[in-house]
Design a protein around this motif. Structure first.
Motif, PDB file in Angstrom:
ATOM      1  N   ILE A   1     -72.214 -43.161  61.388  1.00 18.64           N
ATOM      2  CA  ILE A   1     -71.655 -42.952  60.055  1.00 18.64           C
ATOM      3  C   ILE A   1     -71.257 -41.490  59.862  1.00 18.64           C
ATOM      4  N   ALA A   2     -72.081 -40.553  60.311  1.00 14.01           N
ATOM      5  CA  ALA A   2     -71.765 -39.128  60.156  1.00 14.01           C
ATOM      6  C   ALA A   2     -70.499 -38.754  60.924  1.00 14.01           C
ATOM      7  N   VAL A   3     -70.400 -39.178  62.171  1.00 13.26           N
ATOM      8  CA  VAL A   3     -69.193 -38.889  62.948  1.00 13.26           C
ATOM      9  C   VAL A   3     -67.995 -39.591  62.314  1.00 13.26           C
ATOM     10  N   GLY A   4     -68.206 -40.792  61.795  1.00  9.12           N
ATOM     11  CA  GLY A   4     -67.133 -41.508  61.115  1.00  9.12           C
ATOM     12  C   GLY A   4     -66.620 -40.763  59.898  1.00  9.12           C
ATOM     13  N   VAL A   5     -67.526 -40.179  59.126  1.00 10.18           N
ATOM     14  CA  VAL A   5     -67.113 -39.400  57.953  1.00 10.18           C
ATOM     15  C   VAL A   5     -66.285 -38.196  58.395  1.00 10.18           C
ATOM     16  N   PHE A   6     -66.760 -37.474  59.405  1.00 14.65           N
ATOM     17  CA  PHE A   6     -66.000 -36.319  59.906  1.00 14.65           C
ATOM     18  C   PHE A   6     -64.588 -36.727  60.329  1.00 14.65           C
ATOM     19  N   PHE A   7     -64.480 -37.779  61.115  1.00 17.71           N
ATOM     20  CA  PHE A   7     -63.171 -38.159  61.637  1.00 17.71           C
ATOM     21  C   PHE A   7     -62.272 -38.767  60.569  1.00 17.71           C
ATOM     22  N   THR A   8     -62.850 -39.411  59.582  1.00 16.05           N
ATOM     23  CA  THR A   8     -62.037 -39.887  58.470  1.00 16.05           C
ATOM     24  C   THR A   8     -61.441 -38.692  57.729  1.00 16.05           C
ATOM     25  N   ILE A   9     -62.243 -37.669  57.516  1.00 17.62           N
ATOM     26  CA  ILE A   9     -61.757 -36.451  56.863  1.00 17.62           C
ATOM     27  C   ILE A   9     -60.721 -35.757  57.735  1.00 17.62           C
ATOM     28  N   PHE A  10     -61.003 -35.612  59.042  1.00 14.39           N
ATOM     29  CA  PHE A  10     -60.051 -34.967  59.949  1.00 14.39           C
ATOM     30  C   PHE A  10     -58.710 -35.690  59.947  1.00 14.39           C
ATOM     31  N   GLY A  11     -58.743 -37.008  59.899  1.00  5.03           N
ATOM     32  CA  GLY A  11     -57.513 -37.784  59.989  1.00  5.03           C
ATOM     33  C   GLY A  11     -56.791 -37.986  58.675  1.00  5.03           C
ATOM     34  N   GLN A  12     -57.511 -38.096  57.576  1.00  7.06           N
ATOM     35  CA  GLN A  12     -56.866 -38.459  56.315  1.00  7.06           C
ATOM     36  C   GLN A  12     -55.850 -37.426  55.850  1.00  7.06           C
ATOM     37  N   TYR A  13     -56.138 -36.154  55.979  1.00  7.58           N
ATOM     38  CA  TYR A  13     -55.169 -35.162  55.509  1.00  7.58           C
ATOM     39  C   TYR A  13     -53.945 -35.138  56.415  1.00  7.58           C
ATOM     40  N   LYS A  14     -54.126 -35.511  57.670  1.00 12.11           N
ATOM     41  CA  LYS A  14     -52.992 -35.571  58.598  1.00 12.11           C
ATOM     42  C   LYS A  14     -52.132 -36.803  58.347  1.00 12.11           C
ATOM     43  N   VAL A  15     -52.776 -37.914  58.021  1.00 10.01           N
ATOM     44  CA  VAL A  15     -52.046 -39.166  57.774  1.00 10.01           C
ATOM     45  C   VAL A  15     -51.357 -39.140  56.415  1.00 10.01           C
ATOM     46  N   PHE A  16     -52.054 -38.676  55.386  1.00 11.20           N
ATOM     47  CA  PHE A  16     -51.517 -38.740  54.029  1.00 11.20           C
ATOM     48  C   PHE A  16     -50.753 -37.486  53.611  1.00 11.20           C
ATOM     49  N   GLY A  17     -50.710 -36.486  54.461  1.00 10.48           N
ATOM     50  CA  GLY A  17     -49.893 -35.304  54.225  1.00 10.48           C
ATOM     51  C   GLY A  17     -48.865 -35.203  55.345  1.00 10.48           C
ATOM     52  N   THR A  18     -47.966 -34.263  55.235  1.00  7.65           N
ATOM     53  CA  THR A  18     -46.927 -34.140  56.259  1.00  7.65           C
ATOM     54  C   THR A  18     -46.980 -32.822  57.022  1.00  7.65           C
ATOM     55  N   GLN A  19     -47.847 -31.908  56.611  1.00 10.06           N
ATOM     56  CA  GLN A  19     -47.890 -30.602  57.266  1.00 10.06           C
ATOM     57  C   GLN A  19     -48.216 -30.727  58.755  1.00 10.06           C
ATOM     58  N   PHE A  20     -49.174 -31.537  59.112  1.00 13.17           N
ATOM     59  CA  PHE A  20     -49.593 -31.672  60.509  1.00 13.17           C
ATOM     60  C   PHE A  20     -48.549 -32.408  61.333  1.00 13.17           C
ATOM     61  N   THR A  21     -48.015 -33.505  60.802  1.00 13.60           N
ATOM     62  CA  THR A  21     -47.146 -34.371  61.591  1.00 13.60           C
ATOM     63  C   THR A  21     -45.677 -33.971  61.567  1.00 13.60           C
ATOM     64  N   LEU A  22     -45.162 -33.594  60.407  1.00 12.25           N
ATOM     65  CA  LEU A  22     -43.719 -33.379  60.282  1.00 12.25           C
ATOM     66  C   LEU A  22     -43.295 -31.924  60.060  1.00 12.25           C
ATOM     67  N   HIS A  23     -44.232 -31.064  59.715  1.00 13.70           N
ATOM     68  CA  HIS A  23     -43.857 -29.691  59.380  1.00 13.70           C
ATOM     69  C   HIS A  23     -44.506 -28.640  60.283  1.00 13.70           C
ATOM     70  N   GLY A  24     -44.766 -29.000  61.513  1.00 11.36           N
ATOM     71  CA  GLY A  24     -45.163 -28.007  62.505  1.00 11.36           C
ATOM     72  C   GLY A  24     -46.632 -27.727  62.681  1.00 11.36           C
ATOM     73  N   GLY A  25     -47.509 -28.376  61.936  1.00 10.99           N
ATOM     74  CA  GLY A  25     -48.940 -28.103  62.081  1.00 10.99           C
ATOM     75  C   GLY A  25     -49.464 -28.422  63.473  1.00 10.99           C
ATOM     76  N   PHE A  26     -49.054 -29.563  63.997  1.00 15.80           N
ATOM     77  CA  PHE A  26     -49.485 -29.945  65.346  1.00 15.80           C
ATOM     78  C   PHE A  26     -48.929 -28.976  66.379  1.00 15.80           C
ATOM     79  N   GLN A  27     -47.650 -28.638  66.263  1.00 11.61           N
ATOM     80  CA  GLN A  27     -47.030 -27.718  67.211  1.00 11.61           C
ATOM     81  C   GLN A  27     -47.711 -26.350  67.183  1.00 11.61           C
ATOM     82  N   GLU A  28     -48.069 -25.886  65.993  1.00 12.86           N
ATOM     83  CA  GLU A  28     -48.784 -24.603  65.887  1.00 12.86           C
ATOM     84  C   GLU A  28     -50.151 -24.682  66.565  1.00 12.86           C
ATOM     85  N   GLY A  29     -50.811 -25.818  66.420  1.00 12.79           N
ATOM     86  CA  GLY A  29     -52.093 -25.999  67.106  1.00 12.79           C
ATOM     87  C   GLY A  29     -51.946 -25.946  68.616  1.00 12.79           C
TER      88      GLY A  29
END
Length: 174
Positions: free
Chosen positions: A28-56
């Protein structure tokens, strides 16, 4: 065969076996972390469409990718950064939801281990002159989760507090 003494509390299984409880808490703890890690990437566009991943990826290349990973990371940047960004975003989110709910947790743990290993090799290289222990210190962001995923894949992460047990009647010791 493992025997788990369990009862029910508010429709959910409870257990007196400390190992079963520990694995459920870890899941459950790891699940909470990964839900948080993924939710802002899925529901926002900075990571996927505006260069966040490329900067990483650029940060990994500048700050410590294992040498054999450099061509892989450059290839991702050149040929498929957006597709890989969406894969990472949805992968993290689905791993988190799976672990949190206790549905397909072993499969999610295998994918989580693969993701953390890729991240570890992409960003955990302390340099050729580093002492052996520094390789482990540089990897802490990813290696701790990688080990957690191994534990979850080898254990029985869905035995306790999983959504598949909601609404089912307890049949006594299993």
């Amino acid at each position: 065969m493992h025997q788990c003494r369990s009862g029910k509390l508010l429709g959910m299984r409870i257990s007196k076996d400390p190992n079963t409880v520990a694995i459920a808490v870890l899941r459950i703890a790891v699940g909470v972390f990964f839900t948080i890690f993924g939710q802002y990437k899925v529901f926002g566009t900075q990571f996927t469409l505006h260069g966040g991943f490329q900067e990483g990826i650029k940060g990994f290349l500048q700050g410590g990718a294992y040498p054999f990973m450099v061509p892989v990371l450059n290839g991702i940047l050149a040929h498929g950064a957006t597709a890989v960004a969406f894969s990472v975003a949805y992968g993290e989110f689905l791993i988190g939801i799976s672990l949190f709910t206790g549905v397909l947790s072993r499969i999610a743990s295998i994918f989580g281990f693969l993701l953390m290993t890729a991240m570890w090799l992409s960003g955990g290289y302390p340099g050729a002159q580093a002492a052996f222990w520094q390789y482990w210190g540089a990897s802490l962001n990813w290696s701790i989760f990688a080990v957690s995923f191994v534990v979850l894949a080898l254990g029985r992460p869905e035995e306790l507090w999983a959504f598949r047990y909601l609404g089912t009647r307890s049949r006594g010791p299993s």
